[in-house]
Design a protein around this motif. Structure first.
Motif, PDB file in Angstrom:
ATOM      1  N   ARG A   8       0.835  -1.205   0.000  1.00 27.75           N
ATOM      2  CA  ARG A   8       0.000   0.000   0.000  1.00 27.75           C
ATOM      3  C   ARG A   8       0.872   1.260   0.000  1.00 27.75           C
ATOM      4  N   ALA A  12       1.213   4.061  -3.071  1.00 27.55           N
ATOM      5  CA  ALA A  12       0.976   5.484  -2.827  1.00 27.55           C
ATOM      6  C   ALA A  12       2.193   6.315  -3.226  1.00 27.55           C
ATOM      7  N   GLU A  17       1.509  10.281  -3.923  1.00 23.31           N
ATOM      8  CA  GLU A  17       0.526  10.749  -2.948  1.00 23.31           C
ATOM      9  C   GLU A  17       0.764  10.122  -1.579  1.00 23.31           C
ATOM     10  N   PRO A  19      -0.325   7.828   1.527  1.00 24.05           N
ATOM     11  CA  PRO A  19      -1.135   6.610   1.618  1.00 24.05           C
ATOM     12  C   PRO A  19      -2.564   6.944   2.024  1.00 24.05           C
ATOM     13  N   ASP A  20      -3.523   6.309   1.395  1.00 29.75           N
ATOM     14  CA  ASP A  20      -4.939   6.562   1.638  1.00 29.75           C
ATOM     15  C   ASP A  20      -5.425   5.724   2.810  1.00 29.75           C
ATOM     16  N   TYR A  37      -5.162   4.142  -9.367  1.00 29.57           N
ATOM     17  CA  TYR A  37      -3.833   3.714  -9.803  1.00 29.57           C
ATOM     18  C   TYR A  37      -3.899   3.223 -11.239  1.00 29.57           C
TER      19      TYR A  37
END
Length: 87
Positions: A8, A12, A17, A19-20, A37
């Motif tokens: 993960r 990201a 970006e 990490p969500d 993605y």
């Protein structure tokens, strides 16, 4: 072995970006497309997996893997570490 959390973070990072955190527990099964993605992110992720862990997932294969779980399953069943991994 690569964990879901590590994958993960790599995804990201490759997407440029943070990490969500909102991806939640279903992150493993959410389609990459739904997570935003694209194929370029997946290609960079593949390169990072090879560089960091010596796991080689060919470009044509990574494009066919649709979720984080699919990537991890592929790594566990078919990908073999190479001697170029950074330890």
């Amino acid at each position: 072995m690569i964990s879901l959390e590590e994958l993960r973070l790599i995804l990201a990072e490759c997407a440029g970006e943070e990490p969500d955190e909102s991806a939640g527990e279903d992150f493993a099964d959410r389609p990459f497309e739904e997570l935003g993605y694209d194929s370029l992110v997946l290609l960079e992720t593949s390169a990072q997996l090879k560089h960091r862990h010596g796991v080689d997932i060919p470009e044509d294969v990574i494009r066919e893997l649709k979720s984080a779980r699919a990537v991890l399953d592929h790594i566990r069943t078919t990908a073999r570490p190479t001697a170029t991994a950074a330890d």
